[in-house]
Design a protein around this motif. Structure first.
Motif, PDB file in Angstrom:
ATOM      1  N   PRO A 264       5.599  -2.561  10.684  1.00  0.00           N
ATOM      2  CA  PRO A 264       4.483  -2.409   9.750  1.00  0.00           C
ATOM      3  C   PRO A 264       4.957  -1.692   8.502  1.00  0.00           C
ATOM      4  O   PRO A 264       5.702  -0.714   8.581  1.00  0.00           O
ATOM      5  CB  PRO A 264       3.488  -1.551  10.538  1.00  0.00           C
ATOM      6  CG  PRO A 264       4.347  -0.719  11.441  1.00  0.00           C
ATOM      7  CD  PRO A 264       5.540  -1.581  11.787  1.00  0.00           C
ATOM      8  N   VAL A 265       4.549  -2.166   7.326  1.00  0.00           N
ATOM      9  CA  VAL A 265       5.085  -1.587   6.093  1.00  0.00           C
ATOM     10  C   VAL A 265       4.027  -1.152   5.095  1.00  0.00           C
ATOM     11  O   VAL A 265       4.319  -0.350   4.205  1.00  0.00           O
ATOM     12  CB  VAL A 265       6.055  -2.571   5.395  1.00  0.00           C
ATOM     13  CG1 VAL A 265       7.308  -2.768   6.227  1.00  0.00           C
ATOM     14  CG2 VAL A 265       5.379  -3.906   5.113  1.00  0.00           C
ATOM     15  N   ALA A 266       2.797  -1.649   5.189  1.00  0.00           N
ATOM     16  CA  ALA A 266       1.796  -1.289   4.192  1.00  0.00           C
ATOM     17  C   ALA A 266       0.399  -1.516   4.753  1.00  0.00           C
ATOM     18  O   ALA A 266       0.190  -2.348   5.647  1.00  0.00           O
ATOM     19  CB  ALA A 266       1.976  -2.114   2.914  1.00  0.00           C
ATOM     20  N   ALA A 267      -0.569  -0.770   4.213  1.00  0.00           N
ATOM     21  CA  ALA A 267      -1.965  -0.912   4.639  1.00  0.00           C
ATOM     22  C   ALA A 267      -2.883  -0.525   3.495  1.00  0.00           C
ATOM     23  O   ALA A 267      -2.519   0.269   2.620  1.00  0.00           O
ATOM     24  CB  ALA A 267      -2.248  -0.044   5.862  1.00  0.00           C
ATOM     25  N   ALA A 268      -4.080  -1.095   3.498  1.00  0.00           N
ATOM     26  CA  ALA A 268      -5.089  -0.774   2.494  1.00  0.00           C
ATOM     27  C   ALA A 268      -6.463  -1.084   3.076  1.00  0.00           C
ATOM     28  O   ALA A 268      -6.585  -1.835   4.057  1.00  0.00           O
ATOM     29  CB  ALA A 268      -4.867  -1.571   1.209  1.00  0.00           C
ATOM     30  N   LEU A 275      -6.486  -3.602   6.103  1.00  0.00           N
ATOM     31  CA  LEU A 275      -5.563  -4.721   5.942  1.00  0.00           C
ATOM     32  C   LEU A 275      -4.156  -4.193   6.201  1.00  0.00           C
ATOM     33  O   LEU A 275      -3.742  -3.199   5.597  1.00  0.00           O
ATOM     34  CB  LEU A 275      -5.656  -5.293   4.532  1.00  0.00           C
ATOM     35  CG  LEU A 275      -4.630  -6.383   4.165  1.00  0.00           C
ATOM     36  CD1 LEU A 275      -4.868  -7.644   4.974  1.00  0.00           C
ATOM     37  CD2 LEU A 275      -4.677  -6.673   2.665  1.00  0.00           C
ATOM     38  N   LEU A 276      -3.436  -4.844   7.090  1.00  0.00           N
ATOM     39  CA  LEU A 276      -2.090  -4.429   7.477  1.00  0.00           C
ATOM     40  C   LEU A 276      -1.080  -5.501   7.092  1.00  0.00           C
ATOM     41  O   LEU A 276      -1.304  -6.687   7.335  1.00  0.00           O
ATOM     42  CB  LEU A 276      -2.029  -4.186   8.987  1.00  0.00           C
ATOM     43  CG  LEU A 276      -0.655  -3.886   9.590  1.00  0.00           C
ATOM     44  CD1 LEU A 276      -0.184  -2.495   9.175  1.00  0.00           C
ATOM     45  CD2 LEU A 276      -0.688  -4.001  11.115  1.00  0.00           C
ATOM     46  N   ALA A 277       0.023  -5.077   6.499  1.00  0.00           N
ATOM     47  CA  ALA A 277       1.134  -5.981   6.204  1.00  0.00           C
ATOM     48  C   ALA A 277       2.338  -5.562   7.036  1.00  0.00           C
ATOM     49  O   ALA A 277       2.605  -4.364   7.202  1.00  0.00           O
ATOM     50  CB  ALA A 277       1.492  -5.936   4.722  1.00  0.00           C
ATOM     51  N   GLY A 278       3.051  -6.536   7.564  1.00  0.00           N
ATOM     52  CA  GLY A 278       4.241  -6.256   8.349  1.00  0.00           C
ATOM     53  C   GLY A 278       5.314  -7.302   8.100  1.00  0.00           C
ATOM     54  O   GLY A 278       5.051  -8.345   7.489  1.00  0.00           O
ATOM     55  N   VAL A 279       6.530  -6.999   8.558  1.00  0.00           N
ATOM     56  CA  VAL A 279       7.647  -7.930   8.458  1.00  0.00           C
ATOM     57  C   VAL A 279       8.148  -8.196   9.871  1.00  0.00           C
ATOM     58  O   VAL A 279       8.427  -7.264  10.622  1.00  0.00           O
ATOM     59  CB  VAL A 279       8.779  -7.357   7.591  1.00  0.00           C
ATOM     60  CG1 VAL A 279       9.962  -8.314   7.556  1.00  0.00           C
ATOM     61  CG2 VAL A 279       8.291  -7.077   6.177  1.00  0.00           C
ATOM     62  N   ASP A 280       8.227  -9.489  10.245  1.00  0.00           N
ATOM     63  CA  ASP A 280       8.607  -9.810  11.613  1.00  0.00           C
ATOM     64  C   ASP A 280      10.110 -10.064  11.732  1.00  0.00           C
ATOM     65  O   ASP A 280      10.865  -9.912  10.768  1.00  0.00           O
ATOM     66  CB  ASP A 280       7.786 -10.989  12.148  1.00  0.00           C
ATOM     67  CG  ASP A 280       8.105 -12.312  11.456  1.00  0.00           C
ATOM     68  OD1 ASP A 280       9.157 -12.424  10.775  1.00  0.00           O
ATOM     69  OD2 ASP A 280       7.297 -13.260  11.585  1.00  0.00           O
TER      70      ASP A 280
END
Length: 338
Positions: A264-268, A275-280
């Motif tokens: 997981p790298v970012a959230a807002a 909202l969650l952003a991640g890199v798989d």
């Protein structure tokens, strides 16, 4: 909606993925510089209200020419930080839709500085990262009220490591990062955390309720609405936690079930949910919304492709600010949200 199965080909081995995830912003800081040509000009036209007077996207001073680590809003100014190690950069613009300008470069920081995180505290911008020659880096915190002149903040220990993120809540700050095993081996072995009270000095702290990492590190730290969010990735997988303030208590948010390692790298906060952003493990960006007690995978925000390495999300009115890298260059986009 995306559906992914356990990777067989084209994905990173688990150990390598964990190593990259743990290094997080260290790997970002080590990237070489690069430029985008026609694509940069196209994105610049979308970002700038007056492209004829916008900064040349071929210039190394433009944020699209270098990785962007974090983005924030200071009053009516949008601020982005990033660059590469030894070539730290701070960019700003007066309002959404206006052209970017570089307001501070490597001369504003000690030699070998990399900027990896940004927080806003009572009219001051606070950045974290590391400084020092290759294989001898130590964590640092700088702050500024004008974005041009930056001073170091006291209380951070001098040990091999890096601070990768900082967030504020109720006038108190939390900075997190990693300690390295050795000065010349930049592989995290321990999560480190510092808190700053109203007195302004950083002191070493713990994050009670957050399990200790094993061969991994905290890869997400963000302020979301009225909460702080931490995410970590290690040999046990992904864990997410939230707290109402710097001192906790920290409670589990559950985690997306993806069938492969995820960082997981970012959230807002968007539409009343996180909202969650991640890199798989395929090195692709993926997105989720926290609905009730579940994480629901969603399509990327408009115009944000899976090749974009999202590093920071920030809500500003009806806009979602998305920052990160693509290739060796930076990525910045504003997306309309409800």
């Amino acid at each position: 909606m995306h559906h992914h199965s356990e990777p067989e080909h084209g994905s990173l081995p688990r150990r390598e993925f964990l190593r990259r995830s743990s290094l997080g912003a260290v790997a970002l800081a080590a990237l070489g510089t690069g430029i985008h040509t026609s694509r940069a000009a196209s994105v610049l036209a979308q970002l700038a209200g007056d492209p004829e007077h916008a900064m040349d996207p071929h210039s190394s001073a433009h944020p699209l020419a270098q990785p962007v680590a974090a983005i924030g809003v200071l009053g009516r100014r949008v601020v982005a930080v990033g660059g590469v190690r030894g070539d730290a950069r701070v960019w700003s613009r007066s309002d959404l839709g206006r052209p970017w300008a570089q307001v501070a470069g490597p001369e504003a920081f000690p030699d070998g500085t990399a900027l990896t995180g940004l927080g806003i505290d009572h009219g001051r911008a606070v950045v974290v990262g590391c400084t020092g020659p290759d294989h001898q880096v130590r964590p640092v915190v700088f702050s500024s009220s004008d974005l041009r002149t930056w001073g170091g903040e006291s209380g951070i220990g001098s040990f091999p490591g890096v601070l990768t993120g900082v967030a504020f809540s109720g006038g108190r700050g939390l900075a997190v990062g990693a300690r390295f095993a050795e000065a010349d081996v930049e592989e995290p072995i321990e999560t480190v955390a510092y808190r700053r009270g109203l007195a302004g000095r950083w002191v070493r702290t713990s994050v009670p309720g957050v399990r200790p990492v094993q061969h991994g590190a905290v890869t997400l730290r963000a302020g979301v609405a009225d909460r702080l969010v931490l995410g970590l990735t290690d040999v046990h997988g992904l864990s997410l936690y939230s707290a109402p303030g710097v001192e906790g208590p920290w409670r589990s948010m559950g985690a997306p079930k993806v069938g492969m390692p995820l960082s997981p790298v970012a959230a807002a906060s968007v539409g009343g949910s996180t909202l969650l952003a991640g890199v798989d493990a395929r090195d692709q960006a993926r997105f989720w919304r926290h609905v009730g007690r579940s994480w629901i995978e969603i399509d990327p925000p408009t115009g944000v492709g899976s090749s974009v390495k999202v590093r920071s999300l920030r809500r500003s009115g009806s806009e979602l600010l998305v920052a990160g890298s693509r290739g060796h260059g930076g990525y910045l986009r504003e997306v309309k949200v409800s």
